[in-house]
Write an enzyme that holds these catalytic residues in place. Sequence first.
Site, PDB file in Angstrom:
ATOM      1  N   ASN A 113      42.566  23.926  -4.350  1.00  0.00           N
ATOM      2  CA  ASN A 113      42.320  25.261  -4.912  1.00  0.00           C
ATOM      3  C   ASN A 113      43.522  26.142  -4.589  1.00  0.00           C
ATOM      4  O   ASN A 113      43.950  26.216  -3.437  1.00  0.00           O
ATOM      5  CB  ASN A 113      41.024  25.791  -4.265  1.00  0.00           C
ATOM      6  CG  ASN A 113      40.604  27.169  -4.733  1.00  0.00           C
ATOM      7  OD1 ASN A 113      41.171  28.168  -4.324  1.00  0.00           O
ATOM      8  ND2 ASN A 113      39.587  27.233  -5.566  1.00  0.00           N
ATOM      9  N   CYS A 143      39.116  35.248  -6.728  1.00  0.00           N
ATOM     10  CA  CYS A 143      38.828  35.659  -5.358  1.00  0.00           C
ATOM     11  C   CYS A 143      38.705  37.179  -5.281  1.00  0.00           C
ATOM     12  O   CYS A 143      39.637  37.899  -5.637  1.00  0.00           O
ATOM     13  CB  CYS A 143      39.923  35.193  -4.397  1.00  0.00           C
ATOM     14  SG  CYS A 143      39.533  35.654  -2.696  1.00  0.00           S
ATOM     15  N   LYS A 178      38.871  28.293 -12.229  1.00  0.00           N
ATOM     16  CA  LYS A 178      37.626  28.819 -11.644  1.00  0.00           C
ATOM     17  C   LYS A 178      37.455  30.287 -11.997  1.00  0.00           C
ATOM     18  O   LYS A 178      38.283  31.129 -11.639  1.00  0.00           O
ATOM     19  CB  LYS A 178      37.653  28.633 -10.127  1.00  0.00           C
ATOM     20  CG  LYS A 178      36.350  29.080  -9.456  1.00  0.00           C
ATOM     21  CD  LYS A 178      36.317  28.582  -8.045  1.00  0.00           C
ATOM     22  CE  LYS A 178      35.102  29.077  -7.297  1.00  0.00           C
ATOM     23  NZ  LYS A 178      35.145  28.627  -5.908  1.00  0.00           N
TER      24      LYS A 178
HETATM   25  C1  LIG Z   1      33.307  31.649   3.377  1.00  0.00           C
HETATM   26  C2  LIG Z   1      33.671  31.421   1.947  1.00  0.00           C
HETATM   27  C3  LIG Z   1      35.008  31.187   1.591  1.00  0.00           C
HETATM   28  C4  LIG Z   1      35.369  30.975   0.259  1.00  0.00           C
HETATM   29  N1  LIG Z   1      36.671  30.715  -0.051  1.00  0.00           N
HETATM   30  C5  LIG Z   1      37.017  30.426  -1.350  1.00  0.00           C
HETATM   31  C6  LIG Z   1      38.350  30.055  -1.690  1.00  0.00           C
HETATM   32  O1  LIG Z   1      39.241  29.956  -0.829  1.00  0.00           O
HETATM   33  N2  LIG Z   1      38.636  29.795  -2.998  1.00  0.00           N
HETATM   34  C7  LIG Z   1      37.657  29.862  -3.982  1.00  0.00           C
HETATM   35  O2  LIG Z   1      37.959  29.630  -5.156  1.00  0.00           O
HETATM   36  N3  LIG Z   1      36.383  30.183  -3.672  1.00  0.00           N
HETATM   37  C8  LIG Z   1      36.045  30.467  -2.393  1.00  0.00           C
HETATM   38  N4  LIG Z   1      34.738  30.763  -2.078  1.00  0.00           N
HETATM   39  C9  LIG Z   1      33.727  30.786  -3.149  1.00  0.00           C
HETATM   40  C10 LIG Z   1      32.943  29.466  -3.225  1.00  0.00           C
HETATM   41  O3  LIG Z   1      33.798  28.385  -3.492  1.00  0.00           O
HETATM   42  C11 LIG Z   1      31.836  29.563  -4.301  1.00  0.00           C
HETATM   43  O4  LIG Z   1      32.431  29.799  -5.552  1.00  0.00           O
HETATM   44  C12 LIG Z   1      30.835  30.668  -4.010  1.00  0.00           C
HETATM   45  O5  LIG Z   1      30.575  30.768  -2.623  1.00  0.00           O
HETATM   46  C13 LIG Z   1      29.512  30.481  -4.750  1.00  0.00           C
HETATM   47  O6  LIG Z   1      28.891  29.277  -4.386  1.00  0.00           O
HETATM   48  P1  LIG Z   1      27.734  29.175  -3.239  1.00  0.00           P
HETATM   49  O7  LIG Z   1      26.715  30.232  -3.581  1.00  0.00           O
HETATM   50  O8  LIG Z   1      27.218  27.777  -3.348  1.00  0.00           O
HETATM   51  O9  LIG Z   1      28.407  29.439  -1.944  1.00  0.00           O
HETATM   52  C14 LIG Z   1      34.363  30.997  -0.755  1.00  0.00           C
HETATM   53  C15 LIG Z   1      33.021  31.216  -0.389  1.00  0.00           C
HETATM   54  C16 LIG Z   1      32.657  31.422   0.922  1.00  0.00           C
HETATM   55  C17 LIG Z   1      31.214  31.653   1.262  1.00  0.00           C
END
Ligand SMILES: Cc1cc2nc3c(=O)[nH]c(=O)nc-3n(C[C@H](O)[C@H](O)[C@H](O)COP(=O)(O)O)c2cc1C
Length: 307
Positions: A103, A134, A169
Amino acid sequence: MNLSVQLAPKHQKGLLLANPVMTASGTFGYGTEYSHLFDIQRLGAIVCKGTTLKPKEGNPQPRLAETASGLLNSIGLQNIGVKALIEEKAPLWAHWRVPVIVNIAGETVDEYAQLASQLDGVAGISAIEINISCPNIKAGGAAFGAHPRSAAEVTTAVKAATSLPVLVKLTPHTSNIAEVAIAVAEAGADTISLINTLKGMTIDIAKRRPLLGSVSGGLSGPAIKPVALYMVYEVAGAVEVPVVGCGGIITASDAIEFIMAGASAIQVGTASFTNPRAPLDILEGIKQFMEKEEIDNLTDLIGAARG
Ligand SMILES: Cc1cc2nc3c(=O)[nH]c(=O)nc-3n(C[C@H](O)[C@H](O)[C@H](O)COP(=O)(O)O)c2cc1C
């Protein structure tokens, strides 16, 4: 039973997953952190933490807060930087059976292109996921994903810089997510993943101050599932390229809902914080469902709830 899915059917190299269960970026480190907890090689794919050109320390603490049915995070893309990723992580991934997707996040279109070209040809990396979603950084990130034109611009630049399959994404923070999806697909995206977190905040009433060090954060977890599911449904109806669903997937039935909405694969994020084995449990649950329903091919479930 055949659970395999091809996420980049039009790409020369393709992106074949043994099953549809992926990890979501930022919630599974570099994969290595979880390898002692279960056999991560059984997963469909691992998406590593968002990677930038230079290492990043991220936002001030506190950076995590629990909310009703959700989690707010304001990590701010803390990561080791692309050089260390290539030197220290990719050589390990090169021995793995499970494909690893990197990513990437930049502040300018050129930064995204530079990242893509540095990762091109590195053993152990199967694809790139462009994070134009993000919410926790000052420049770039979700700003690129909010509009079809800027989202397409980043996609075009990354595609020109790499021979790897490219996932884009998307952010839920846009007035019409299907339009953004169509624009990035036309710009050459091999796959579209969605959604990233939704911007939110929480206040510490004793201190009369925002609880998170950077005031706002990204909301994830079960609270966002209905939003994510509907957006996946909309996007899957708007584009031909495969769609990867993400947002609040905790159980196998959550995952199956996304697949029935039109997702070819799913990503598990916040669920891994409460149950590190969640991706594997979800995979097992999908298999049980298919057995019970006498479905031999996962592809028969993709879009099953669509009219
Ligand atoms: C602690 C944390 C860090 C994340 N870091 C990234 C990241 O570096 N890049 C990204 O595209 N999404 C990042 N996300 C988003 C997740 O990949 C995902 O899209 C989002 O949390 C929704 O999915 P979930 O509800 O299953 O967590 C992050 C989410 C969390 C909770």
